[in-house]
Enzyme design. Sequence first.
Site, PDB file in Angstrom:
ATOM      1  CG  ASP A  47      -1.754  -1.086   1.340  1.00 20.92           C
ATOM      2  OD1 ASP A  47      -2.260  -1.793   0.261  1.00 20.92           O
ATOM      3  OD2 ASP A  47      -2.483  -1.150   2.608  1.00 20.92           O
ATOM      4  CE1 TYR A 105       3.736  -6.677   3.550  1.00 17.68           C
ATOM      5  CE2 TYR A 105       3.097  -8.898   3.641  1.00 17.68           C
ATOM      6  CZ  TYR A 105       3.374  -7.687   2.891  1.00 17.68           C
ATOM      7  OH  TYR A 105       2.982  -7.497   1.583  1.00 17.68           O
TER       8      TYR A 105
END
Lengths: 254, 254
Positions: A47, A105
């Site tokens: 994002d 992540y």
Amino acid sequence: MTVNYDGTRYNGFQTQPDGNTIQDHLEKAIATIIGEKPKIHGSGRTDAGVHAIGQVFHFLTESTVPAERWPLALNGRLPKDIIVTNAREVHLDFHSRRSAKRKTYRYTINANQYPDVFLRHMQLHHPGKLNIEAMREALSHFIGTHDFTTFASKHSEKQSHIRTIYEARLEVDYSMTRPDTRDQGILHFYITGSGFLQHMVRIIMGTLVQVGEGKHAPDAISNMIAAEDRSEAGPTAISKALTMWGVHYEEFNT
Amino acid sequence: MTVNYDGTRYNGFQTQPDGNTIQDHLEKAIATIIGEKPKIHGSGRTDAGVHAIGQVFHFLTESTVPAERWPLALNGRLPKDIIVTNAREVHLDFHSRRSAKRKTYRYTINANQYPDVFLRHMQLHHPGKLNIEAMREALSHFIGTHDFTTFASKHSEKQSHIRTIYEARLEVDYSMTRPDTRDQGILHFYITGSGFLQHMVRIIMGTLVQVGEGKHAPDAISNMIAAEDRSEAGPTAISKALTMWGVHYEEFNT
């Protein structure tokens, strides 16, 4: 190729109408070397504002420039906050996204009293009291194979929301913690899975923060997952604290 | 008060004609609270681009705002890259600079193959081969009380160039070092002294880099110091890799 980037100034990895994406910059830099615009494929989107250490992408080229020459050649043509750190030739059947077996992540919460003046562009600052052990316990409930509809954006267009979380751990860094203060440490959450749905890590984190604030019990996570309903989870946590931390392939890791 | 700042955007700590200094921003923020512009005194200047963790400053005020309220009040009025982390009342005979007994600076060299995309604003990137043990040995020769004219800016106006270095150590962080590469680690140099002359840490570092490159033997440092001649030392290393790391007082440390 492997690429690190500070996502602060960019509209995410993948090309989109507004431009200014990591992919746009990479393709433009590659084009100046091979003379035509390539189409690169990333291991996954990130994002706007999300960072990466070890994002992987590939492209097809007939260029004869040796692989080991590419990183320096590209870095000289890229903005300073995008750095290619590795390049190698791969088989034609390799695909950055489809060949990926696991992705990791990292999400970082600064639970000290004040923001970190040097790393504020990659931390969620949460000076309020957090129950760190409750967050650690809640985190463990994500491990396993589940339908993660509760923890996916409502705009997700994936056919299946079943994913496997292999590992989820919380490391607390007390190195910047001052005695006799309300400092609680820097919290690094590492989550490794088969793949992640849109906003999945950020929704997991928004929910974990609520657990830390005492709004949910740690074992509420299992019921949330079972509900398969986005409205059961917490908010989507801010993007800037999220970093793609690595992509793992069968043949080689990055 | 104790203040942390990312010096990237600023013309150093101390007020100067071009403006945009840390002192300017602090004085402006304080003025909005007490209604008049104070004169603040820092523990020492930092050059343009130099950062600080734990810079200390003081000022006189008749304000009745309790000390513990000041950090949040100021941080709401300061740019995000200047953060006040502590405030306390002190005796009238306390002076941030004159009362300081020791100061510590950190200088960071990224000796890995590629820049760190997240911390490049506070690292000197030196991917070329460095003899780290030679640098460590050279560093030890600075310890003690010496005339540091060789390692001071020619523009230094101090009457005496005699300073004492109490401690000087090198810590190497291998956490970002990738196997099978030319990565050499992140080198953090910590130097603690009674005080520092203009550009002193940066000239020491510029000289240590030359030692690492094999241009000087480690024990050449002693002769350089004895020469009391700026031209004997190496260049002034870039400012962005330097951070004021703390100021120590007799009564309390920060």
